[in-house]
Write an enzyme that holds these catalytic residues in place. Structure first.
Site, PDB file in Angstrom:
ATOM      1  CB  VAL A 211      35.947  10.707  50.944  1.00 63.72           C
ATOM      2  CG1 VAL A 211      34.580  11.731  51.314  1.00 63.72           C
ATOM      3  CG2 VAL A 211      37.223  11.509  50.998  1.00 63.72           C
TER       4      VAL A 211
ATOM      5  CB  ALA B 236      26.480  -3.079  51.899  1.00 65.71           C
ATOM      6  CD  GLN B 237      29.412  -0.057  53.903  1.00 70.50           C
ATOM      7  OE1 GLN B 237      30.388   0.182  54.149  1.00 70.50           O
ATOM      8  NE2 GLN B 237      29.819  -0.885  51.861  1.00 70.50           N
TER       9      GLN B 237
ATOM     10  CG  ASP C 240      31.308   7.966  48.699  1.00 66.86           C
ATOM     11  OD1 ASP C 240      30.583   7.698  48.133  1.00 66.86           O
ATOM     12  OD2 ASP C 240      31.365   6.567  49.149  1.00 66.86           O
TER      13      ASP C 240
ATOM     14  CD  GLU D  11      36.526   5.794  44.202  1.00 60.64           C
ATOM     15  OE1 GLU D  11      36.432   7.101  44.280  1.00 60.64           O
ATOM     16  OE2 GLU D  11      36.533   5.368  45.403  1.00 60.64           O
TER      17      GLU D  11
HETATM   18  P1  NAD Z   1      23.910   0.532  50.299  1.00 55.82           P
HETATM   19  O1  NAD Z   1      23.189   0.142  48.553  1.00 55.82           O
HETATM   20  O2  NAD Z   1      23.637  -1.437  50.807  1.00 55.82           O
HETATM   21  O3  NAD Z   1      22.779   1.139  51.198  1.00 55.82           O
HETATM   22  C1  NAD Z   1      22.438   2.481  51.635  1.00 55.82           C
HETATM   23  C2  NAD Z   1      21.022   2.141  51.938  1.00 55.82           C
HETATM   24  O4  NAD Z   1      20.605   3.894  52.047  1.00 55.82           O
HETATM   25  C3  NAD Z   1      20.010   1.717  51.297  1.00 55.82           C
HETATM   26  O5  NAD Z   1      19.738   0.579  52.091  1.00 55.82           O
HETATM   27  C4  NAD Z   1      19.175   2.758  50.684  1.00 55.82           C
HETATM   28  O6  NAD Z   1      17.183   1.811  51.025  1.00 55.82           O
HETATM   29  C5  NAD Z   1      19.555   3.095  51.888  1.00 55.82           C
HETATM   30  N1  NAD Z   1      19.209   5.366  51.838  1.00 55.82           N
HETATM   31  C6  NAD Z   1      19.480   5.911  50.369  1.00 55.82           C
HETATM   32  N2  NAD Z   1      18.419   6.964  49.994  1.00 55.82           N
HETATM   33  C7  NAD Z   1      17.622   6.958  51.207  1.00 55.82           C
HETATM   34  C8  NAD Z   1      17.457   7.776  52.177  1.00 55.82           C
HETATM   35  N3  NAD Z   1      16.928   8.849  51.553  1.00 55.82           N
HETATM   36  N4  NAD Z   1      17.322   8.260  53.569  1.00 55.82           N
HETATM   37  C9  NAD Z   1      17.047   7.076  54.027  1.00 55.82           C
HETATM   38  N5  NAD Z   1      17.964   5.527  53.896  1.00 55.82           N
HETATM   39  C10 NAD Z   1      18.352   5.440  52.153  1.00 55.82           C
HETATM   40  O7  NAD Z   1      25.307   0.937  50.250  1.00 55.82           O
HETATM   41  P2  NAD Z   1      26.746   0.742  51.344  1.00 55.82           P
HETATM   42  O8  NAD Z   1      27.245  -0.517  50.943  1.00 55.82           O
HETATM   43  O9  NAD Z   1      25.813   0.411  52.610  1.00 55.82           O
HETATM   44  O10 NAD Z   1      27.197   2.154  51.114  1.00 55.82           O
HETATM   45  C11 NAD Z   1      26.079   3.078  52.264  1.00 55.82           C
HETATM   46  C12 NAD Z   1      26.865   4.391  51.626  1.00 55.82           C
HETATM   47  O11 NAD Z   1      28.016   4.045  51.931  1.00 55.82           O
HETATM   48  C13 NAD Z   1      27.683   4.296  49.685  1.00 55.82           C
HETATM   49  O12 NAD Z   1      26.680   5.864  49.005  1.00 55.82           O
HETATM   50  C14 NAD Z   1      29.037   3.988  49.598  1.00 55.82           C
HETATM   51  O13 NAD Z   1      29.464   4.539  48.929  1.00 55.82           O
HETATM   52  C15 NAD Z   1      29.586   4.244  51.234  1.00 55.82           C
HETATM   53  N6  NAD Z   1      30.789   4.367  51.804  1.00 55.82           N
HETATM   54  C16 NAD Z   1      31.667   5.147  51.567  1.00 55.82           C
HETATM   55  C17 NAD Z   1      32.852   4.763  52.688  1.00 55.82           C
HETATM   56  C18 NAD Z   1      33.689   5.867  53.266  1.00 55.82           C
HETATM   57  O14 NAD Z   1      35.062   5.276  53.339  1.00 55.82           O
HETATM   58  N7  NAD Z   1      33.061   7.193  53.365  1.00 55.82           N
HETATM   59  C19 NAD Z   1      33.181   3.197  52.676  1.00 55.82           C
HETATM   60  C20 NAD Z   1      32.183   2.724  51.648  1.00 55.82           C
HETATM   61  C21 NAD Z   1      31.002   3.370  51.267  1.00 55.82           C
END
Ligand code: NAD
Length: 353
Positions: free
Chosen positions: A303, A149-150, A237, A66
């Site tokens: 998002v 990661a977040q 998102d 994006e």
């Molecule tokens: P990541 O892949 O590092 O972590 C995601 C975690 O979710 C993983 O540890 C995974 O095991 C866990 N998970 C998956 N399904 C699950 C479930 N059913 N129950 C419990 N845990 C579950 O990703 P990240 O970098 O932490 O990002 C998390 C999400 O946030 C992503 O979808 C990303 O696109 C989104 N995000 C949104 C924004 C925003 O501004 N809204 C910004 C950054 C990231």
């Protein structure tokens, strides 16, 4: 004498990943999250001034790439960001990013920065900024579902900005829960690992969903959510990528960043296109109510919007000066005679023989 190289004129300050980490530690993680929340809130308050457009997304089976542009009339900014939920299996980040600020007056870039770390910080700061206005009074316990990661950033921002005291962690991968527990040890938060999302939600007034899965997932079903909580929904998102059951949405008062983008990408893609939502900036500007009752379920359907990245880059630009944490990049061709671009190239030819 025309110069061979434009380096005395148009170098662009660049903040690398290594220098961003140094900057965060120089400022302090929590003060930086507080500072970012304040910058984002200040820009949300002048929302109407910005050029706004839903981000330009290129979708594939694996994820999305994006571009997120905006401008306040004086400064232009954009971020490049990807979202690839399966990346972690290959040892890669789900989300990576970099971004740029430019002078609207002449179009020259004034800052280029890594934004993978900065996105985690700004997303967390935005969550906390919204929760500061929407969470129930005295909220001090958060369920954190998804410990990727977040997650630590989300937890620390809620502590720094909203006074969170306790975080209840759950991830389907116990190794992720254990990682977040380790990383948050010594943060001042009470950290409770939980075996299920239901257990994590016990006694929590704030529920953050931050999972990554490219599907209509049900992280929160309707019967899991009691009255009076604030939901901070981060992971839904993208089109076809949500975390909350529609029943939860029907019961909640929904707050969004930019409706034109959120209706395509957020939890509310599951609702009718005219389902009422409140824009977060209006709550901050005092033209729309935030939480109006103790029993209300408030939902921040996050998002991620370009203005948050603009605010984060603005914060970095303002704080990085004098720290020595920038490299000067030679990325703009800038000949002495602006019309003699070719001459500059010709003079750079290696001498014959
Ligand atoms: P990541 O892949 O590092 O972590 C995601 C975690 O979710 C993983 O540890 C995974 O095991 C866990 N998970 C998956 N399904 C699950 C479930 N059913 N129950 C419990 N845990 C579950 O990703 P990240 O970098 O932490 O990002 C998390 C999400 O946030 C992503 O979808 C990303 O696109 C989104 N995000 C949104 C924004 C925003 O501004 N809204 C910004 C950054 C990231």
């Amino acid at each position: 004498m025309p110069k061979l190289h434009p380096s005395d004129k148009a170098l662009v300050p660049f903040v690398s990943v290594e220098n961003m980490m140094k900057l965060v530690h120089h400022i302090g993680i929590e003060p930086m999250l507080q500072g970012l929340a304040d910058y984002i809130e200040a820009d949300f308050r002048r929302w109407e001034l910005f050029d706004k457009t839903p981000r330009v997304a290129s979708h594939s089976d694996e994820g999305v790439i994006e571009l997120m542009p905006t401008s306040d009339g004086e400064v232009y900014g954009f971020k490049y960001v990807n979202g690839h939920p399966r990346n972690t299996r290959a040892g890669l980040q789900t989300v990576t990013a970099f971004g740029l600020l430019a002078n609207v007056g002449n179009g020259y870039p004034v800052l280029l920065s890594e934004m993978t770390l900065l996105t985690a910080l700004r997303t967390a700061a935005t969550s906390a900024m919204a929760a500061r206005h929407l969470a129930p009074r005295g909220a001090d316990t958060m369920a954190m579902i998804g410990a990727g990661a977040q997650s630590e950033f989300q937890s620390l921002a809620m502590k720094a900005v909203c006074g969170l005291k306790s975080v209840r962690l759950h991830d389907i991968d116990p190794a992720a829960t254990a990682k977040a527990e380790r990383n948050l040890a010594g943060s001042g938060l009470t950290v409770v690992p939980c075996e299920s999302a239901e257990t994590a939600m016990e006694g929590a007034q704030i529920i953050t969903t931050c999972t990554a899965d490219k599907q209509y997932a049900t992280i929160l079903s309707d019967n899991m959510v009691g009255s009076g909580v604030h939901i901070n929904a981060i992971g839904g998102d993208c089109p076809g990528k949500t975390e909350l059951a529609p029943g939860v949405l029907q019961r909640a008062e929904i707050f969004v960043e930019y409706p034109e983008q959120t209706r395509v990408e957020g939890e509310i893609q599951q609702l009718a296109p005219d389902h009422p939502v409140t824009q977060m900036w209006q709550v901050l500007a005092g033209t729309a109510p935030g939480r109006t009752g103790a029993g209300q379920i408030t939902l921040f359907d996050s998002v991620g919007f370009a203005i948050e990245d603009f605010s984060a880059l603005r914060f970095v630009r303002d704080r990085v000066g004098g720290t020595g944490l920038v490299q000067e990049l030679d990325m703009l061709a800038d000949p002495d005679d602006p019309r003699d671009l070719f001459g500059m190239l010709a003079r750079a030819a290696p001498a014959a023989g």
